[in-house]
Design a protein around this motif. Structure first.
Motif: not given
Length: 265
Positions: A162-186
């Motif tokens: 769960t301690r994940a950091h996506f740096h310089w991230f770009k992605g689709a809204p459904h991916t963004v929602d999934r990452m937010i739900r999972n508690g990932y950082f950007i």
């Protein structure tokens, strides 16, 4: 902006790619400006050794991350085994796993010129690094954009990282929602000052899961055109995030700093 009230961290920089003189100068100037620490990521084994040496030389300022950057040819099994062994040997030290991920830009370039590109080997390698992050209980720094981020999310979920950091991230809204739900950082780079796509991402992503970075020495455009990328540039990023979130700069700085401390220390 009055930097005496601002404390910041550069959550992603390739410090080993600067000259020794510039490394010292950048860290000293960054500290004077309120950027107290940097997360220094690695490209492969030799880069990992260089980053480790920097963390030893500047223990108060450099948080190291060790891994294999995906935008290069796959390593031999021997060299990846050497890197994984070295990381495990140093597990009593503070570090993150990274930069690791999937080769989006090299793949797009290859496909544009009609070359075939085998992604499977990179997915298997990333799987090993995610597994390592789970095993050693370390944060993991990811280079995974657009559709590649979904594959990275699959692996993080598989290994319960769960301690994940996506740096310089770009992605689709459904991916963004999934990452937010999972508690990932950007983390957000200086291109937020002139890129509407990144500004939209900042508006969509909770500030409690945001950090700031430079990805130096990668150069930037807009107001940073022709300048050497410097950790101090995160202060401009903070200012823009504060504006996009409609909160005071000091509040934004405090939240972003605490997020980075929470993930990395």
């Amino acid at each position: 902006m009055h930097n005496n009230f601002i404390r910041a961290m550069d959550a992603h920089i390739h410090l080993d790619q600067y000259t020794p003189e510039d490394q010292q100068k950048l860290l000293s100037e960054a500290a004077a400006a309120g950027v107290s620490q940097v997360v220094a990521v690695s490209m492969r084994y030799d880069s990992t050794l260089a980053t480790h040496a920097l963390a030893q030389a500047y223990p108060e300022q450099v948080i190291p991350a060790y891994g294999f950057h995906p935008e290069q040819p796959l390593p031999s099994e021997e060299s990846i085994a050497e890197l994984l062994h070295w990381i495990r040997e140093h597990q009593d030290e503070r570090f993150a796993i990274g930069e690791v991920g999937l080769p989006y830009y090299n793949r797009i370039e290859a496909e544009a010129t009609g070359q075939s590109f085998e992604l499977e080997g990179y997915i298997k390698l990333l799987d090993r690094f995610v597994q390592l992050a789970h095993e050693l209980d370390r944060p993991i720094v990811l280079h995974a954009v657009y559709e590649d981020a979904d594959i990275a999310c699959d692996l993080l979920e598989k290994h319960q990282v769960t301690r994940a950091h996506f740096h310089w991230f770009k992605g689709a809204p459904h991916t963004v929602d999934r990452m937010i739900r999972n508690g990932y950082f950007i983390s957000i780079t200086p291109d937020v000052c002139y890129e509407s796509e990144i500004q939209d991402l900042v508006r969509a992503y909770p500030i409690e899961q945001l950090m700031v970075e430079t990805d130096g020495p990668w150069p930037f455009e807009g107001p940073f055109m022709g300048q050497q990328t410097h950790p101090k540039m995160v202060l401009d990023v903070i200012r823009v995030i504060a504006d996009l979130k409609s909160i005071p700069v000091t509040d934004a700085a405090s939240i972003l700093y605490n997020n980075t401390v929470k993930l990395y220390t």
